[in-house]
Design a protein around this motif. Structure first.
Motif, PDB file in Angstrom:
ATOM      1  N   ALA A 114       0.897  -1.085   0.197  1.00  0.00           N
ATOM      2  CA  ALA A 114      -0.075   0.067  -0.011  1.00  0.00           C
ATOM      3  C   ALA A 114       0.791   1.046   0.067  1.00  0.00           C
ATOM      4  N   ILE A 115       1.949   1.355   0.833  1.00  0.00           N
ATOM      5  CA  ILE A 115       2.748   2.301   1.031  1.00  0.00           C
ATOM      6  C   ILE A 115       3.438   2.730  -0.569  1.00  0.00           C
ATOM      7  N   VAL A 116       3.859   1.689  -1.296  1.00  0.00           N
ATOM      8  CA  VAL A 116       4.601   1.678  -2.539  1.00  0.00           C
ATOM      9  C   VAL A 116       3.638   2.377  -3.346  1.00  0.00           C
ATOM     10  N   ILE A 117       2.189   1.887  -3.625  1.00  0.00           N
ATOM     11  CA  ILE A 117       1.417   2.444  -4.533  1.00  0.00           C
ATOM     12  C   ILE A 117       1.213   3.904  -4.212  1.00  0.00           C
ATOM     13  N   THR A 118       0.787   4.186  -2.883  1.00  0.00           N
ATOM     14  CA  THR A 118       0.768   5.532  -2.324  1.00  0.00           C
ATOM     15  C   THR A 118       1.495   6.554  -2.959  1.00  0.00           C
ATOM     16  N   MET A 119       2.780   6.109  -2.628  1.00  0.00           N
ATOM     17  CA  MET A 119       3.975   7.051  -2.916  1.00  0.00           C
ATOM     18  C   MET A 119       4.061   7.264  -4.457  1.00  0.00           C
ATOM     19  N   TYR A 120       3.939   6.152  -5.223  1.00  0.00           N
ATOM     20  CA  TYR A 120       3.715   6.307  -6.576  1.00  0.00           C
ATOM     21  C   TYR A 120       2.515   7.085  -7.170  1.00  0.00           C
ATOM     22  N   GLU A 121       1.378   7.132  -6.476  1.00  0.00           N
ATOM     23  CA  GLU A 121       0.519   7.862  -7.088  1.00  0.00           C
ATOM     24  C   GLU A 121       0.484   9.371  -6.615  1.00  0.00           C
ATOM     25  N   ARG A 122       1.230   9.657  -5.387  1.00  0.00           N
ATOM     26  CA  ARG A 122       1.436  11.103  -5.123  1.00  0.00           C
ATOM     27  C   ARG A 122       2.432  11.777  -5.979  1.00  0.00           C
ATOM     28  N   ASN A 123       3.443  10.911  -6.488  1.00  0.00           N
ATOM     29  CA  ASN A 123       4.254  11.553  -7.300  1.00  0.00           C
ATOM     30  C   ASN A 123       4.101  11.817  -8.626  1.00  0.00           C
ATOM     31  N   LEU A 124       2.594  11.145  -9.002  1.00  0.00           N
ATOM     32  CA  LEU A 124       2.263  11.437 -10.396  1.00  0.00           C
ATOM     33  C   LEU A 124       2.170  12.827 -10.757  1.00  0.00           C
ATOM     34  N   PRO A 125       2.389  13.358 -11.933  1.00  0.00           N
ATOM     35  CA  PRO A 125       2.058  14.601 -12.335  1.00  0.00           C
ATOM     36  C   PRO A 125       0.775  14.938 -12.604  1.00  0.00           C
ATOM     37  N   GLU A 126       0.351  16.285 -12.407  1.00  0.00           N
ATOM     38  CA  GLU A 126      -0.814  16.678 -12.595  1.00  0.00           C
ATOM     39  C   GLU A 126      -1.309  16.226 -13.924  1.00  0.00           C
ATOM     40  N   PRO A 127      -2.534  15.786 -14.225  1.00  0.00           N
ATOM     41  CA  PRO A 127      -2.902  15.674 -15.710  1.00  0.00           C
ATOM     42  C   PRO A 127      -2.998  17.074 -16.490  1.00  0.00           C
ATOM     43  N   ALA A 128      -2.360  17.021 -17.971  1.00  0.00           N
ATOM     44  CA  ALA A 128      -2.361  18.146 -18.475  1.00  0.00           C
ATOM     45  C   ALA A 128      -3.885  18.721 -18.793  1.00  0.00           C
ATOM     46  N   LYS A 129      -3.904  20.114 -19.014  1.00  0.00           N
ATOM     47  CA  LYS A 129      -5.236  20.663 -19.439  1.00  0.00           C
ATOM     48  C   LYS A 129      -5.626  20.566 -20.719  1.00  0.00           C
ATOM     49  N   THR A 130      -6.772  20.216 -20.896  1.00  0.00           N
ATOM     50  CA  THR A 130      -7.336  20.074 -22.293  1.00  0.00           C
ATOM     51  C   THR A 130      -7.411  21.476 -22.989  1.00  0.00           C
ATOM     52  N   ASN A 131      -7.592  21.423 -24.200  1.00  0.00           N
ATOM     53  CA  ASN A 131      -8.191  22.665 -25.116  1.00  0.00           C
ATOM     54  C   ASN A 131      -9.449  22.882 -24.643  1.00  0.00           C
ATOM     55  N   PRO A 132      -9.947  24.167 -24.762  1.00  0.00           N
ATOM     56  CA  PRO A 132     -11.534  24.221 -24.734  1.00  0.00           C
ATOM     57  C   PRO A 132     -12.194  23.838 -26.079  1.00  0.00           C
ATOM     58  N   LEU A 133     -13.382  23.463 -25.709  1.00  0.00           N
ATOM     59  CA  LEU A 133     -14.049  23.061 -26.938  1.00  0.00           C
ATOM     60  C   LEU A 133     -14.255  23.894 -28.016  1.00  0.00           C
ATOM     61  N   SER A 134     -14.287  23.340 -29.248  1.00  0.00           N
ATOM     62  CA  SER A 134     -14.340  24.047 -30.496  1.00  0.00           C
ATOM     63  C   SER A 134     -15.824  24.256 -30.677  1.00  0.00           C
ATOM     64  N   ILE A 135     -15.925  25.142 -31.693  1.00  0.00           N
ATOM     65  CA  ILE A 135     -17.305  25.441 -32.167  1.00  0.00           C
ATOM     66  C   ILE A 135     -18.131  24.434 -32.474  1.00  0.00           C
ATOM     67  N   THR A 136     -17.738  23.350 -33.299  1.00  0.00           N
ATOM     68  CA  THR A 136     -18.231  22.089 -33.849  1.00  0.00           C
ATOM     69  C   THR A 136     -18.599  21.391 -32.411  1.00  0.00           C
ATOM     70  N   GLU A 137     -17.910  21.121 -31.707  1.00  0.00           N
ATOM     71  CA  GLU A 137     -17.700  20.425 -30.505  1.00  0.00           C
ATOM     72  C   GLU A 137     -18.834  20.868 -29.551  1.00  0.00           C
ATOM     73  N   LYS A 138     -18.823  22.338 -29.477  1.00  0.00           N
ATOM     74  CA  LYS A 138     -19.961  22.753 -28.803  1.00  0.00           C
ATOM     75  C   LYS A 138     -21.401  22.530 -29.070  1.00  0.00           C
ATOM     76  N   GLU A 139     -21.527  22.957 -30.778  1.00  0.00           N
ATOM     77  CA  GLU A 139     -22.786  22.181 -31.180  1.00  0.00           C
ATOM     78  C   GLU A 139     -22.991  20.901 -31.071  1.00  0.00           C
ATOM     79  N   ARG A 140     -22.378  20.029 -31.155  1.00  0.00           N
ATOM     80  CA  ARG A 140     -22.543  18.642 -31.019  1.00  0.00           C
ATOM     81  C   ARG A 140     -23.040  18.373 -29.226  1.00  0.00           C
TER      82      ARG A 140
END
Lengths: 153, 111
Positions: free
Chosen positions: B70-96
């Motif tokens: 459990a400690i090994v998994i917790t340490m690994y999960e804590r050291n994971l980088p934050e997920p990258a921010k995604t681009n905002p929706l395009s006009i076509t995607e918003k329409e969909r």
């Protein structure tokens, strides 16, 4: 006695009383040969830890599959298993630190593994027996009736 | 049926635990005092310590292995980088998305 009036203390009073009696008897009559019990404890702990870590290393592969196969947790768990194995190897080969009447390190290791299997089987049997007794006890009772009438469909 | 199993069973639980533990402990006390054909009382008292040491060592070692997992998994999960921010929706995607939401909120279409 009503249903809500029982506490943990009430639950354990008779077994604790008997356990105290057993320990008093043990102290009065003599503890027996306890020096080997420490060796047995250390052997059981090291064997259980090393083999348990090995099993957990296997489980870590399944975890890695769900996480894009990272190497660091696998290496961490491998190191933990390796540490247990080295400690056990060192303790068994260092004079007669953990040897319990066995002639060699290998014999002691296999003796430890057999002890581990026996203890694990005993724990499983105890759990199984208790679960079976509990189910037979519960299902053996007549079903309780509800204080209200059954709803008609 | 679900209400009749596992609910309001305190009395039965007390009986179960009491009977099981008392039976085991009474047996242990008996064999600690009485020599039998199979084993002497002195040997039995020694064996109780050995069995206890075996049991506790195995349980503690197993729990230690699980804790390290459990400690090994917790340490690994804590050291994971934050997920990258995604681009905002395009006009076509918003329409969909709007189209889908309209379908859901609007319920079934009349045909």
């Amino acid at each position: 006695m009503n249903e809500k009036g029982h506490s943990l203390a009430q639950l354990l009073v008779i077994p604790l009383l008997l356990l105290s009696v057993m320990l008093i008897f043990d102290l009065i009559l003599g503890l027996g040969e306890v020096s080997t019990a420490f060796k047995r404890f250390a052997n059981a702990l090291l064997t259980s830890y090393t083999l348990g870590s090995g099993a957990m290393l296997g489980a870590m592969f399944f975890y890695a599959d769900s996480r894009n196969k990272p190497l660091s947790p696998l290496i961490g768990m491998l190191f933990a298993t390796f540490l247990g194995a080295v400690l056990m190897l060192f303790a068994l080969s260092y004079s007669d630190l953990l040897l319990e009447g066995n002639g060699s390190m290998q014999a002691q290791f296999f003796s430890n593994v057999v002890h581990l299997l026996v203890v694990t089987s005993a724990i499983c049997a105890a759990f199984g027996l208790n679960a079976g007794l509990l189910m037979s006890f519960i299902s053996g009772q007549p079903p309780r009736t509800m204080p209200w009438d059954d709803e008609e469909e | 049926m679900a209400h009749t199993i596992g609910n309001m069973r305190t009395k039965e639980t007390i009986l179960m635990v009491g009977i099981c533990l008392s039976f085991v402990l009474l047996g242990l006390i008996y064999f600690m005092l009485v020599d039998t054909n199979a084993i002497s009382a002195e040997q039995f008292r020694t064996d109780i310590w050995l069995a206890g040491a075996d049991l506790f060592g195995t349980v503690i070692g197993g729990l230690l292995a699980i804790a390290i997992f459990a400690i090994v998994i917790t340490m690994y999960e804590r050291n994971l980088p934050e997920p990258a921010k995604t681009n905002p929706l395009s006009i076509t995607e918003k329409e969909r998305v709007t189209e889908i939401l309209k379908d859901i909120v609007g319920g079934e279409k009349d045909e």
